[in-house]
Structure formats: C-alpha cells, structure tokens
Design a protein around this motif. Structure first.
Motif, PDB file in Angstrom:
ATOM      1  N   ALA A  16       0.821  -1.220   0.016  1.00  0.00           N
ATOM      2  CA  ALA A  16       0.132  -0.109  -0.187  1.00  0.00           C
ATOM      3  C   ALA A  16       0.893   1.361  -0.020  1.00  0.00           C
ATOM      4  O   ALA A  16       0.560   2.173  -0.800  1.00  0.00           O
ATOM      5  CB  ALA A  16      -1.050  -0.072   1.275  1.00  0.00           C
ATOM      6  N   ARG A  20       0.663   4.030  -2.825  1.00  0.00           N
ATOM      7  CA  ARG A  20       0.468   5.598  -2.697  1.00  0.00           C
ATOM      8  C   ARG A  20       1.584   6.673  -2.858  1.00  0.00           C
ATOM      9  O   ARG A  20       1.494   7.628  -3.168  1.00  0.00           O
ATOM     10  CB  ARG A  20       0.124   5.775  -1.125  1.00  0.00           C
ATOM     11  CG  ARG A  20      -1.174   4.941  -0.517  1.00  0.00           C
ATOM     12  CD  ARG A  20      -1.625   5.256   0.746  1.00  0.00           C
ATOM     13  NE  ARG A  20      -2.935   4.780   0.975  1.00  0.00           N
ATOM     14  CZ  ARG A  20      -3.323   3.543   1.816  1.00  0.00           C
ATOM     15  NH1 ARG A  20      -2.436   2.862   2.544  1.00  0.00           N
ATOM     16  NH2 ARG A  20      -4.482   2.961   1.843  1.00  0.00           N
ATOM     17  N   GLY A  26      -6.549   8.967  -2.539  1.00  0.00           N
ATOM     18  CA  GLY A  26      -7.801   8.444  -2.765  1.00  0.00           C
ATOM     19  C   GLY A  26      -7.881   7.061  -4.012  1.00  0.00           C
ATOM     20  O   GLY A  26      -8.923   6.524  -4.347  1.00  0.00           O
ATOM     21  N   LEU A  29      -6.903   1.855  -1.988  1.00  0.00           N
ATOM     22  CA  LEU A  29      -7.811   1.474  -0.869  1.00  0.00           C
ATOM     23  C   LEU A  29      -7.236   0.048  -0.496  1.00  0.00           C
ATOM     24  O   LEU A  29      -6.877  -0.781  -1.098  1.00  0.00           O
ATOM     25  CB  LEU A  29      -9.343   1.079  -1.473  1.00  0.00           C
ATOM     26  CG  LEU A  29      -9.869   2.312  -2.495  1.00  0.00           C
ATOM     27  CD1 LEU A  29     -11.253   1.576  -2.677  1.00  0.00           C
ATOM     28  CD2 LEU A  29     -10.095   3.499  -1.561  1.00  0.00           C
ATOM     29  N   SER A  30      -7.232   0.081   0.944  1.00  0.00           N
ATOM     30  CA  SER A  30      -6.709  -0.908   1.886  1.00  0.00           C
ATOM     31  C   SER A  30      -7.494  -1.190   2.913  1.00  0.00           C
ATOM     32  O   SER A  30      -7.084  -2.465   3.399  1.00  0.00           O
ATOM     33  CB  SER A  30      -5.079  -0.922   2.180  1.00  0.00           C
ATOM     34  OG  SER A  30      -5.023   0.422   2.939  1.00  0.00           O
ATOM     35  N   ASP A  31      -8.330  -0.529   3.259  1.00  0.00           N
ATOM     36  CA  ASP A  31      -9.166  -0.854   4.422  1.00  0.00           C
ATOM     37  C   ASP A  31     -10.073  -1.840   4.207  1.00  0.00           C
ATOM     38  O   ASP A  31     -11.079  -1.698   3.013  1.00  0.00           O
ATOM     39  CB  ASP A  31      -9.981   0.317   5.201  1.00  0.00           C
ATOM     40  CG  ASP A  31      -8.757   1.232   5.969  1.00  0.00           C
ATOM     41  OD1 ASP A  31      -9.275   2.638   5.855  1.00  0.00           O
ATOM     42  OD2 ASP A  31      -7.768   0.540   6.225  1.00  0.00           O
ATOM     43  N   GLU A  33     -13.217  -2.269   4.576  1.00  0.00           N
ATOM     44  CA  GLU A  33     -14.517  -1.605   4.276  1.00  0.00           C
ATOM     45  C   GLU A  33     -14.871  -0.918   3.176  1.00  0.00           C
ATOM     46  O   GLU A  33     -15.703  -0.788   2.360  1.00  0.00           O
ATOM     47  CB  GLU A  33     -15.138  -0.736   5.545  1.00  0.00           C
ATOM     48  CG  GLU A  33     -14.329   0.777   5.852  1.00  0.00           C
ATOM     49  CD  GLU A  33     -13.290   0.156   6.756  1.00  0.00           C
ATOM     50  OE1 GLU A  33     -12.845   0.989   7.637  1.00  0.00           O
ATOM     51  OE2 GLU A  33     -12.895  -1.052   7.036  1.00  0.00           O
ATOM     52  N   ASP A  34     -13.448  -0.411   2.717  1.00  0.00           N
ATOM     53  CA  ASP A  34     -13.232   0.367   1.257  1.00  0.00           C
ATOM     54  C   ASP A  34     -13.195  -0.882   0.276  1.00  0.00           C
ATOM     55  O   ASP A  34     -13.558  -0.514  -0.937  1.00  0.00           O
ATOM     56  CB  ASP A  34     -12.227   1.103   1.438  1.00  0.00           C
ATOM     57  CG  ASP A  34     -12.404   2.361   2.300  1.00  0.00           C
ATOM     58  OD1 ASP A  34     -13.233   2.607   2.424  1.00  0.00           O
ATOM     59  OD2 ASP A  34     -11.282   2.804   2.850  1.00  0.00           O
ATOM     60  N   THR A  35     -12.565  -2.150   0.523  1.00  0.00           N
ATOM     61  CA  THR A  35     -12.460  -2.819  -0.521  1.00  0.00           C
ATOM     62  C   THR A  35     -13.596  -4.074  -0.655  1.00  0.00           C
ATOM     63  O   THR A  35     -13.651  -4.531  -1.574  1.00  0.00           O
ATOM     64  CB  THR A  35     -10.995  -3.789  -0.243  1.00  0.00           C
ATOM     65  OG1 THR A  35     -11.113  -4.325   0.980  1.00  0.00           O
ATOM     66  CG2 THR A  35     -10.028  -2.619  -0.228  1.00  0.00           C
ATOM     67  N   TYR A  38     -15.559  -4.907  -3.831  1.00  0.00           N
ATOM     68  CA  TYR A  38     -14.638  -5.366  -4.843  1.00  0.00           C
ATOM     69  C   TYR A  38     -14.560  -6.914  -4.806  1.00  0.00           C
ATOM     70  O   TYR A  38     -13.617  -7.597  -5.389  1.00  0.00           O
ATOM     71  CB  TYR A  38     -13.462  -4.741  -5.196  1.00  0.00           C
ATOM     72  CG  TYR A  38     -13.438  -3.091  -5.536  1.00  0.00           C
ATOM     73  CD1 TYR A  38     -13.571  -2.683  -6.776  1.00  0.00           C
ATOM     74  CD2 TYR A  38     -13.658  -2.441  -4.438  1.00  0.00           C
ATOM     75  CE1 TYR A  38     -13.796  -1.404  -7.039  1.00  0.00           C
ATOM     76  CE2 TYR A  38     -13.792  -0.928  -4.743  1.00  0.00           C
ATOM     77  CZ  TYR A  38     -13.788  -0.384  -6.111  1.00  0.00           C
ATOM     78  OH  TYR A  38     -14.000   0.777  -6.427  1.00  0.00           O
ATOM     79  N   ILE A  52      -5.865  -5.131  -1.571  1.00  0.00           N
ATOM     80  CA  ILE A  52      -5.566  -3.564  -1.878  1.00  0.00           C
ATOM     81  C   ILE A  52      -6.427  -3.367  -3.462  1.00  0.00           C
ATOM     82  O   ILE A  52      -6.149  -4.290  -4.126  1.00  0.00           O
ATOM     83  CB  ILE A  52      -4.289  -3.060  -2.093  1.00  0.00           C
ATOM     84  CG1 ILE A  52      -3.510  -3.045  -0.707  1.00  0.00           C
ATOM     85  CG2 ILE A  52      -4.151  -1.628  -2.681  1.00  0.00           C
ATOM     86  CD1 ILE A  52      -1.867  -3.057  -0.888  1.00  0.00           C
ATOM     87  N   THR A  54      -6.709  -0.599  -6.432  1.00  0.00           N
ATOM     88  CA  THR A  54      -6.163   0.693  -6.996  1.00  0.00           C
ATOM     89  C   THR A  54      -7.198   1.205  -7.996  1.00  0.00           C
ATOM     90  O   THR A  54      -7.892   0.603  -8.832  1.00  0.00           O
ATOM     91  CB  THR A  54      -4.935   0.508  -7.689  1.00  0.00           C
ATOM     92  OG1 THR A  54      -5.171  -0.471  -8.922  1.00  0.00           O
ATOM     93  CG2 THR A  54      -3.799   0.110  -6.662  1.00  0.00           C
TER      94      THR A  54
END
Length: 493
Positions: A16, A20, A26, A29-31, A33-35, A38, A52, A54
C-alpha cells in the motif's frame, strides 16, 4: 501460484505504501470496508476480499501500478464494472485489484471514419449515446450494456442480442492500446483496414485480463438502421422452436437478432416488464429485421413464412418502435427477473451448433429431473449461445453444489455435440475445471505458453481461465469430484 490463507499486515502496508507513493490520494484502498465492494463480480457465489484496490485515472498511473506490483511480485486482477459472470474479476487474497473504472473518457468520435476512441472505463451504452448525434451506434449490446464497460467487453469478447448480424466485440474493435506487465505500452491492431504482423488483436480480445491492461480502445461504429421490426413467434414445444432457428438460417436469412426464451423464462419476465410475451407458449423466438423500410418489410414477410412452415403456433409483429423496445426489454431483463421466482440463480454460458439446439434443450430438461432443480432457458439462438439460468436456494444445504454440477453437465453436453464451454462470459474461475473437458493437455500447455509470452512473471490474473496440470488431474472431467467443491478456499454466499 498458490494464494496464502491470510496476508500479513506488514506485507499489506508495504504494498500500500509503495502504491500511495506513486498514485494520487484516494486511488489506493486498503481498509476492508473500502475494498468490500470489490470482493466479487457478477458471479457472487464466490467472494474474496482483495488485499488492495487501486483506482488509476490515466495511463501513467496504470503503469505505476504495474511497476510496483512487478517489483514486489504482487498478482494483479484487472476489473472493469464488475458485471462479468464467470469470476474473472474475483480478487486474489494477496493481490491488487486494478480497476479501470476511472479511465472513462471518450477521446474522440470520427463520424467520417465511423470510429470512436474510448478509454476502457467507458460504458458500452455511452458510446452509442454519444455517436447517436451522427446517426451511428456501437453494435455489440450485452444485456448489461447500461453498466458494463468497453474494457470488460474486450476482456470477455462480449456479444449481445444483435451479435448474429453485427458480430461480437472482436468483430467491432479495430485497435487496443495495452499496458504490459513489463511497463511498456503497445498497440494491437490498427485504425487502417489491416495491421502488419501477427493478428495479436484477436489473441488479446477475450483473454480475460491475463495478457495486459487495456488503456484505450478504437471501436467501429455502424449507421443506425432507418427501420426495425421484431417478430415474436410462439411454439408449442422447445424442440420445434429450436428447429425453427435452424430453418431461418437455412433459408439464407441473417436476422439482426434471433433470440429464444422458454416458458419458464417468459413467465418470469412478463410480470417484470410487461413485454407482451405469449406466456402460454412452450417457447418464443424474437426475430428482428433492420435496414431500410422496404428491406425490413421484405425480411419480416420471409421470416414469417419460414416460421409458420417450421411450426409456429402464433406470430406477432411489433408495429411501433415502443413495442419493438418492449419485446427486447423482456429479453434483456431476463437475468434480474429470475429473482421473482427463485432466491438465487446460476447463469451458465455455452455455445453449440444451431442444428443441435433441440437436442441440447431436451437434454437440459432431463437434467432438471436428475439434479432436482429448475432451469430457465434464454439465449442467443442465432449463434447457438446458451444462457441456462439454473434456479436454486443457497439457504438449502447442498443446492448450490447441485447447481454447479448441473451447470458442469450442461457444459459437458455442449462439448459433446461439438460446441464450447463459453460464448461470451469467459472462463474465469467458474469454468476452469470444464476447460479440462474441452481441451487436451497439449492444448492447455499452448494456452499457457501464449500467456507466458505476454506475462513472464505470471502476475496478471493468475490461476484464471487456464487450469494447471494438477487441477486437471484432480478434477479430470468432473466439476465436483468425490464431493469436493471446486474452490474450497473461497467463502461462498
């Protein structure tokens, strides 16, 4: 490569941080809840949180993702809109999902050359919407065209209801610009009538993200027909309907669209869209003619005669554009409409010779008894591309496993009659065991050699589409072997 059971926190942070450093805020994404959005594509039965995700916005950023992953030996799963139905965009636990959704610019439309240059994240339907001002449109029209992207269409060689006359993606793409795993940009094909050297464009289209990352596509546009009408022909049994398809083609008629739906499909769709389908018929055919008004009138008359001679019990012809679109809306909404009659469905995709339609439909009907599950048949009859929808309830123990076995049996039947295990959905993870049914080991080795020619480190969408010798030895010609499920390491539902 074998995926680990979990990814150490240090490894996630290392990758990550490297990404970055090369991408804007932005775009990484690695958390969890964000991934989570997908974790699967349209084949939602199998899910895996990616390490992750991207979200590059231009070609330079795509190359940056490839550079980092190559240097750190991280597998990459390319992803478009996530509408694919074979698990081709299923994440890898220690891998990076490279989404092309933000590369969504229409670069230019050339109405004189009848071409459009677009980035991979452009929606299929958006191309036609922009081209409409010139009286043009993009012909391939998958049922998910409102959402699916051209990059995903290239990866899967998508078709649609009008593919019989206008062809699949491979027939409508002139050039692709590709980022390789080595960090180079290459162009396959040409905007001219031909390109020098080997036809690598045809190799690349349908390669399911295993050979490179699409960054730009040049597509052909065709003039919008002056007129179009659709025949809805009813049949008292699916065998007669299947034989009617062959009769239309044998008569020298190439309809703009030639689709078939059985009674189960028509009855699940009609309350959903009110398309005016004959829900008493055992099967219906939708046959479209397009062109000048005179051409359409002549073709409608010829098709009507052929269909009546083939045993149609009733025939209706669309009289307005609104009615024509209603007829097609039912066919295009068949998949979501399945939710009206079943908690879950498993959409298969195989292709057979048209002359074997009746035989295969009869075989599927017999399999319903064997596996104790219903199946709704809706498909591109004109080119023999089947889309059986196996209906099941995932809350009932063993039903998904039976649905998978049912699907594998359908694919085996397709191969037996001289067809293939996929028409437009791709192999992905879903049909990887069925590849052992379709191809000999030498053929699979040749496919692997093509992949290695493009991807020496084997980082692009690994373990998809091409089975390893171990997998073929383990599963042989069975999708579920000795009670084992195909991918025990993946959580389901």
């Amino acid at each position: 490569m074998s995926a680990p059971l979990h990814v150490p926190h240090e490894r996630r942070e290392q990758v990550a941080a490297a990404l970055r450093a090369r991408l804007p805020i932005g775009a990484v994404l690695s958390d969890p809840e964000d991934t989570r959005p997908y974790e699967c594509d349209g084949l939602a039965a199998y899910r895996q949180l990616p390490m992750i995700v991207t979200l590059p916005t231009n070609e330079e950023q795509v190359l940056a993702v490839l550079d980092v992953c190559r240097e750190l030996n991280v597998p990459i799963v390319p992803r478009g809109a996530g509408t694919g139905l074979s698990g081709g965009a299923l994440p890898i636990i220690d891998g990076v999902v490279l989404s092309t959704a933000r590369l969504n610019r229409i670069v230019r439309v050339d109405d004189y050359a009848r071409t459009a240059v677009v980035q991979p994240g452009v929606r299929n339907l958006a191309i036609s919407e922009v081209a409409a001002q010139y009286g043009l449109y993009y012909a391939p029209d998958p049922s998910s065209q409102i959402a699916c992207t051209i990059g995903g269409n290239v990866a899967e060689n998508s078709g649609g209801v009008h593919c019989l006359k206008y062809g699949l993606t491979v027939h409508n793409v002139l050039r692709v610009r590709v980022a390789t795993i080595e960090g180079e940009i290459i162009e396959l094909g040409s905007e001219a009538l031909d390109a020098p050297g080997l036809d690598l464009l045809a190799v690349f289209i349908g390669s399911e993200g295993m050979l490179g990352i699409v960054t730009e596509v040049t597509v052909k546009l065709v003039p919008k027909p002056a007129a179009a009408q659709v025949i809805m022909a009813s049949f008292n049994d699916v065998v007669t309907g299947g034989n009617a398809v062959a009769s239309v083609i044998a008569a020298g008629i190439i309809p703009a669209g030639l689709e078939m739906m059985d009674r189960t499909s028509a009855r699940m769709v009609e309350p959903f869209v009110h398309a005016g389908y004959d829900t008493d018929a055992a099967a219906i055919l939708l046959c479209e003619a397009d062109g000048t008004p005179l051409e359409v009138a002549e073709e409608i008359e010829r098709m009507t005669q052929v269909l009546e001679a083939a045993g149609a019990s009733a025939i209706a012809v669309s009289q307005t554009e609104a009615e024509r679109m209603k007829f097609w809306s039912g066919r295009k909404n068949a998949f979501p409409a399945a939710g009206r009659i079943s908690p879950d469905y498993y959409c298969m995709d195989g292709t057979i010779p048209r002359k074997n339609l009746a035989q295969v439909l009869t075989g599927i009907e017999q399999m319903e008894t064997t596996y104790g599950l219903r199946c709704a048949n809706v498909f591109h009859a004109g080119d023999g591309n089947l889309h059986p929808l196996i209906l099941f309830d995932a809350n009932q123990p063993g039903e998904f496993e039976r649905a998978e076995a049912f699907g594998a049996a359908i694919l085996a039947l397709c191969v037996e009659v001289g067809g293939t295990i996929t028409g437009e959905h791709g192999v992905g993870m879903e049909k990887i065991n069925s590849m052992c049914v379709q191809f000999e080991r030498a053929e699979l080795d040749a496919f692997s050699a093509v992949k290695r020619a493009f991807d020496v480190p084997m980082l692009l969408n690994p373990d998809k589409a091409i089975p390893t010798p171990h997998r073929c030895a383990e599963f042989g010609k069975l999708h579920v072997h000795h009670g084992a499920v195909p991918f025990p390491e993946l959580p389901r539902f």
